[in-house]
Write an enzyme that holds these catalytic residues in place. Structure first.
Site, PDB file in Angstrom:
ATOM      1  N   GLY A 194      40.554  34.465  39.018  1.00  0.00           N
ATOM      2  CA  GLY A 194      39.988  34.666  40.347  1.00  0.00           C
ATOM      3  C   GLY A 194      39.994  36.095  40.854  1.00  0.00           C
ATOM      4  O   GLY A 194      39.535  36.357  41.958  1.00  0.00           O
ATOM      5  N   GLY A 237      38.276  38.527  39.623  1.00  0.00           N
ATOM      6  CA  GLY A 237      36.938  39.110  39.485  1.00  0.00           C
ATOM      7  C   GLY A 237      36.689  39.756  38.136  1.00  0.00           C
ATOM      8  O   GLY A 237      35.918  40.708  38.045  1.00  0.00           O
ATOM      9  N   LYS A 238      37.319  39.219  37.066  1.00  0.00           N
ATOM     10  CA  LYS A 238      37.102  39.773  35.721  1.00  0.00           C
ATOM     11  C   LYS A 238      35.632  39.678  35.321  1.00  0.00           C
ATOM     12  O   LYS A 238      35.050  40.637  34.832  1.00  0.00           O
ATOM     13  CB  LYS A 238      37.934  39.000  34.685  1.00  0.00           C
ATOM     14  N   THR A 239      35.067  38.492  35.530  1.00  0.00           N
ATOM     15  CA  THR A 239      33.680  38.283  35.128  1.00  0.00           C
ATOM     16  C   THR A 239      32.757  39.172  35.954  1.00  0.00           C
ATOM     17  O   THR A 239      31.858  39.822  35.416  1.00  0.00           O
ATOM     18  CB  THR A 239      33.299  36.803  35.281  1.00  0.00           C
ATOM     19  N   SER A 240      32.979  39.229  37.272  1.00  0.00           N
ATOM     20  CA  SER A 240      32.144  40.058  38.143  1.00  0.00           C
ATOM     21  C   SER A 240      32.190  41.517  37.711  1.00  0.00           C
ATOM     22  O   SER A 240      31.166  42.170  37.549  1.00  0.00           O
ATOM     23  CB  SER A 240      32.628  39.961  39.591  1.00  0.00           C
ATOM     24  N   ASP A 277      36.279  32.732  27.420  1.00  0.00           N
ATOM     25  CA  ASP A 277      36.987  31.856  28.352  1.00  0.00           C
ATOM     26  C   ASP A 277      36.456  30.431  28.230  1.00  0.00           C
ATOM     27  O   ASP A 277      35.261  30.213  28.345  1.00  0.00           O
ATOM     28  CB  ASP A 277      36.733  32.396  29.767  1.00  0.00           C
ATOM     29  N   THR A 312      31.126  30.277  42.574  1.00  0.00           N
ATOM     30  CA  THR A 312      31.713  29.994  41.264  1.00  0.00           C
ATOM     31  C   THR A 312      32.857  28.982  41.316  1.00  0.00           C
ATOM     32  O   THR A 312      32.851  28.020  40.550  1.00  0.00           O
ATOM     33  CB  THR A 312      32.138  31.307  40.581  1.00  0.00           C
TER      34      THR A 312
END
Lengths: 122, 584
Positions: B18, B20-23, B45, B502
């Site tokens: 949560g 914000g790794k993907t962002s 992931d 998300t």
């Protein structure tokens, strides 16, 4: 040189620790095979989950498996089946291979002679 | 404020769920592509939302992202990779070996270990084999939640030392044996990770103590693996526009305090910051805004206050939970949605209603003990610590089986207990034991992040089959686990989510997965609602307005039990901080 081959049921590891309950017979059997190796016996161990080709290539083993999976493990000495469905004790192995078992070499685990083939190996 | 610098070819984003790794990895990849580079973004992931963030349908091969020249992405699904691996191992023996033998091989390859390893195998192909990524100037990894990532990264070392020390001849890599030939590839992977000229690890954190602690833990563990080229990215930094709004002031202050208290070793890393974005980071425009926040319009104070009819608070849900008098309560959801906080608030409320309650966690990154540090009568806190569980399990096995063995047998047994499977088994047994305790009182579990939880449940399923097949003696708690998880009278599962795109979409997928496993939900908790907080800050009101469709989407499903918990000015730590969460 005498040759001993073991065909195990599908399981994680030769001591069975990856199962839901550890079977001391499996751990002792693995140690017994090491002992045989140290006494000049050629030891080969095949796990159905990891080395299925060894099972597929052996007609006698295939025939046993077709009769029932509970025939595993299968123990062979020089190409002849000497035990099915059980892990023999060190004394039994020594006798089948014509080895002398000294008092010092005798393991502390009493021979139980029986390990259900699906008794705790993942 | 800026994105992390991309000085090396390989970039890894890691951090607590949560943060914000993907962002951040997508925003960085997008910025690189728009600067003319050819870029591949990769997710390993199991609960990846890369498709959603980039707005593209991704698969296991590099797929161009529509609308951005030079940007590609791929998604490694560990379950699919495991299925492919299983098939590769088993298929040649269909029709050659008896059917029963083939079935026992398949079962052997159905455990959680196989999934973990198959995913790592895919990951290694990308990192350790230059040919697969030759087309790209940058490869950006949006890695799995921290605990999972670390296991993936540390496995090769474990294997190396394991294989090297193996004296028994037969390897105990179990279902991994088919991959032993890949040792060179794994070694290349680890080498690549530790090469500062090639690889940068970006530790992503929010300006929150728990996330920063997690980043520090990761920093130290990676450094111990020889991976030193690290930097820190602080995401979601909030600045209060006005001094008279308690919520805005508290949010800014809590962020600043957490950053000021950052562990010293972490503070020494080079770092970048990205701002709090009220409208989330789904889609290319939102990702561009992350790189250029100065281009965003500044909200004015004259906007109308956003409004929607909110579901009731957590108190009514606790009343409903209390009626059973005992049983297991599990809070599930994506990492970072506040599962631990909600679990602790429910446990506290039940204990204060006079029930005997155990609060327990299977999350390797849990901070339960931190959030409920003070003792409350009737409430005990337990933690399933994988390291401790492995140590206990190893001792138990050696005590039980080892005493009947000679020295050589014992040595072999100890060696096999060092295999990677042992942790899975040990943690699973601890989980079963904890669930079993729900017969005598309440057990509240904050389960691990979604992906790992599913692996755990999958392991439960595989175990369940194993149990049905086995005659040998078996801890009763293990035998009863899956039927108990499926008994809605005994186990009440709550999905925790945030009012954002998300987390809500992932929660919906989780519900579907649970339904497939035969597990029915008790209810939903929408956590940290800024809208419910009553803030008047312009930026936060914008954020509140953004929450409305997601709150409606969760709450308006007919027959669904739902609660909303507001974002709070006081940190939900300890009894005094947690009590207000379930007070209304």
């Amino acid at each position: 040189m005498k040759k001993l081959e073991v065909f195990d049921p599908a399981m994680c590891c030769p001591t069975g620790v990856c199962g839901v309950e550890v079977d001391p017979v499996l751990a002792q059997f693995a140690a017994d095979l090491q002992w045989l190796g140290a006494h000049g016996v050629e030891v080969l161990r095949h796990n159905l989950g990891q080395a299925p080709q060894a099972f597929a290539a052996n007609a006698a083993v295939l025939k046993e498996m077709e009769a029932g999976m509970e025939r595993l493990p299968i123990v062979m000495v020089d190409g002849s089946i000497v035990a099915t469905g059980v892990y023999p004790s060190r004394a039994q192995l020594a006798q089948k291979l014509g080895l002398a078992l000294t008092a010092e070499a005798a393991p502390r685990l009493k021979a139980q002679g029986c390990c259900p083939p699906d008794s705790g190996c993942c | 404020m800026s994105l992390p610098a991309a000085a090396t070819r390989f970039l890894f984003f890691t951090g607590k769920g949560g943060v914000g790794k993907t962002s951040l990895s997508c925003a960085t990849g997008l910025a690189l592509a728009e600067a003319g580079k050819r870029v591949l973004i990769v997710s390993t992931d199991p609960a990846s939302n890369l498709d959603e963030v980039l707005g593209a349908a991704l698969g296991p091969a590099p797929t161009p992202v529509p609308g951005v020249r030079g940007l590609f992405a791929l998604n490694i699904d560990p379950e699919a990779a495991a299925a492919a691996y299983r098939e590769r191992m088993v298929a040649p023996y269909r029709g050659v070996l008896p059917t029963a033998a083939v079935r026992s091989m398949e079962e052997q390859f159905s455990g959680a270990c196989t999934v973990e390893i198959a995913a790592f195998d895919e990951f290694s192909k990308l990192l350790g084999d230059p040919a697969t990524t030759a087309d790209f100037e940058h490869i950006v990894f949006d890695t799995a939640p921290t605990g999972h990532t670390l296991r993936l990264l540390s496995l090769p070392t474990a294997w190396d030392s394991y294989i090297a020390s193996s004296t028994g001849g037969a390897s105990c890599l179990g279902p991994l044996a088919g991959l032993e030939a890949q040792k060179a590839l794994y070694a290349a992977t680890v080498h690549q990770l530790a090469d500062a000229a090639q690889t940068t690890v970006i530790l992503v954190s929010r300006p929150e103590s728990a996330a920063l602690r997690e980043a520090e833990r990761t920093r130290a563990e990676l450094a111990a693996l020889g991976i030193d080229n690290q930097c820190l990215a602080i995401n979601g930094v909030f600045t209060a526009a006005r001094a008279d709004d308690a919520i805005a002031v508290a949010m800014a202050r809590r962020g600043a305090e957490a950053l000021a208290r950052m562990p010293a070793a972490l503070a020494r890393l080079e770092h970048t910051t990205t701002p709090f974005l009220p409208r989330g980071t789904v889609g290319l425009d939102a990702l561009r805004a992350m790189a250029h926040p100065e281009a965003l319009p500044v909200p004015d104070g004259g906007m109308p206050h956003p409004h929607t009819a909110l579901p009731e608070g957590l108190a009514a849900m606790v009343d409903a939970l209390a009626q059973g008098g005992r049983g297991v309560i599990m809070t599930m959801g994506k990492g970072g949605v506040g599962k631990t906080t909600i679990a602790a608030a429910i446990a506290l409320a039940l204990a204060e209603r006079g029930h005997a309650v155990t609060l327990s966690t299977t999350d390797p990154a849990a901070h339960v003990a931190d959030t409920l540090a003070e003792a409350v009568p009737g409430l005990s806190v337990a933690r399933i610590d994988p390291v401790q569980e492995v140590a206990d399990y190893t001792r138990e096995v050696l005590d039980k089986a080892g005493e009947r063995l000679d020295a050589a047998g014992r040595a072999l047994l100890e060696e096999d207990l060092r295999s990677p499977c042992t942790e899975e088994i040990a943690v699973f047994r601890a989980f079963a034991r904890t669930v079993d305790a729900g017969r005598d009182g309440f057990v509240v579990l904050d389960t691990a992040p979604t992906g790992h939880t599913l692996l755990l449940l999958d392991a439960a399923e595989a175990y369940h089959r194993e149990v049905m097949r086995t005659r040998g003696d078996m801890p009763e708690a293990v035998r009863d686990l899956l039927p108990r998880l499926r008994d809605a009278q005994f186990t009440r599962v709550l999905i925790v989510t945030l009012p954002e795109a998300t987390p809500v979409h992932e929660a919906e997928r989780l519900q579907a997965d649970l339904a497939r496993a035969g597990i029915v939900l008790f209810g939903w908790v929408v956590n940290q609602s800024v809208l419910a907080s009553g803030t008047q800050d312009a930026l936060l009101m914008q954020r509140g307005g953004y929450e409305i469709p997601f709150i409606r989407r969760v709450a308006d499903v007919p027959g669904r039990r739902c609660a909303v918990v507001s974002w709070r000015a006081t940190e939900p730590v300890g009894p005094a901080g947690l009590r207000p969460l379930a007070a209304t």
